[in-house]
Design an enzyme around this catalytic site. Structure first.
Site, short mmCIF file in Angstrom:
data_model
loop_
_atom_site.label_atom_id
_atom_site.label_comp_id
_atom_site.label_asym_id
_atom_site.label_seq_id
_atom_site.Cartn_x
_atom_site.Cartn_y
_atom_site.Cartn_z
N LYS B 102 77.24 41.96 21.52
CA LYS B 102 75.63 42.68 20.55
C LYS B 102 74.76 42.86 21.96
O LYS B 102 74.22 41.95 22.20
CB LYS B 102 75.51 41.49 19.94
CG LYS B 102 74.14 42.08 19.51
CD LYS B 102 73.09 40.86 17.64
CE LYS B 102 71.75 41.88 17.95
NZ LYS B 102 71.13 40.37 17.21
N ALA B 189 68.40 42.60 11.92
CA ALA B 189 67.13 42.11 12.10
C ALA B 189 65.97 42.81 11.00
O ALA B 189 65.83 43.75 10.35
CB ALA B 189 66.51 42.45 13.32
#
Lengths: 66, 267
Positions: B102, B189
């Site tokens: 990531k 997120a």
């Protein structure tokens, strides 16, 4: 011998390889990786690398994170 | 709602059966984290890379998690530019044994918004080094295409700032990214409630990544279960083929036989 370990100046007694350093510090080697003067070294490579005066050593491991 | 059919989720040749990815940070205890991860049904968990505290070298954050049961996705959190991200990525690969990454480059500590230019630079380097790069980005459709073009395995646009629990504030941009992407889109997120996760999947996203919403819930295990069900519900809705959206009403009940109807005099 003076080295820079995880951003802190440390004094080590005598010659040692990276795996010996990890053992001496009492660090569990699982999930641990070492960067020696910018070169990434996985666990199998530690016995072949000795610590020298002035070395920059980073010891990192993975932890909980997003 | 999206008419986009639900396809298998495959990243770098690996099929993932859960569309819920889970972060392992910020939980009150290692046990709570491990139990929440288990309850979520996830197959992919993120981890971070940090310096060992030489004076207190035992990390316990992952102690309760059976790492053999999950695919790891190490992140480059803490990187402020491409060079730092590449350095962290190389360390992460050596530490975890996976080339999945990531990629996150967040120079601003207040909003933790990703730097698009440094992210693209790092992605080019890391793809060339054989990493499977899953970049965390703002919901920018042009950037998403650029990252896809340099060989990223997915794109991971944000719904709102990391840890804010504010949901899909970027919905219009996410729709464009989803419409145009040829790689899986993972909404990462800001997802604070199960409805946000369901909204993302219904919209056509391939997966969602959730951490804070689970970690800071009073009962992380129950919240993980709620997210699992929400994602499954949205998948089922995608498979069911949603009906069209219309500005005008369309009656659900028959339009005949009303009591007020009158057809004139009868015998």
């Amino acid at each position: 011998m003076k080295v820079r370990l995880n951003g802190v100046d440390e004094v080590l007694d005598g010659e040692m390889t990276l795996d010996e350093l990890v053992a001496r510090l009492g660090i569990e080697p699982t999930n641990l990786v070492i960067e020696l003067n910018g070169a990434v070294l996985s666990r199998e490579e530690w016995p072949a690398h000795s610590v020298h005066e002035g070395d920059a050593i980073e010891m990192v491991r993975f932890v909980g994170g997003g | 709602m999206s008419g986009k059919p639900l396809e298998k989720l495959v990243i770098a040749g690996v099929e993932l059966h859960s569309r819920l990815f889970v972060g392992t940070g910020k939980f009150a205890s290692p046990q709570a984290m491990a139990q929440a991860v288990e309850a979520s049904g996830t197959e992919l968990v993120t981890v971070a890379l940090r310096r060992v505290d030489v004076r207190d070298p035992h990390d316990r954050t992952l102690a309760a998690l059976d790492l053999t049961k999950y695919r790891l996705l190490p992140n480059t959190s803490g990187a402020r530019n491409a060079d730092e991200a590449v350095r962290l990525a190389r360390l992460a690969r050596a530490a975890t044994g996976t080339a999945w990454l990531k990629l996150e480059v967040t120079p601003d500590p207040n909003y933790l918004l990703p730097d698009p230019i440094e992210t693209l630079r790092a992605a080019e380097t890391l793809v060339a080094e054989g990493f499977v790069v899953l970049p965390y980005i703002n919901a920018d459709p042009v950037l998403a295409k650029r990252l896809e073009d340099v060989g990223c395995a997915t794109v991971m646009p944000l719904g709102s700032p990391i840890g804010s629990n504010r949901g899909l504030r970027t919905a219009d941009q996410l729709r464009i990214i989803i419409e145009q992407a040829r790689v899986p889109v993972v909404v990462d997120a800001g997802i604070g409630m199960p409805s946000h996760a369901a909204e993302a999947i219904e919209m056509g996203a391939d997966a969602v990544l959730v951490n804070t919403a689970l970690a800071v819930a009073s009962d992380p295990v129950a919240m993980a279960r709620a997210f699992r069900l929400a994602v499954q519900a949205a998948e089922l809705a995608r498979q069911a083929g949603p009906g069209p959206v219309s500005d005008r009403a369309s009656a659900s009940s028959p339009l005949t036989g009303f009591l007020h109807e009158s057809k004139g005099a009868s015998a």
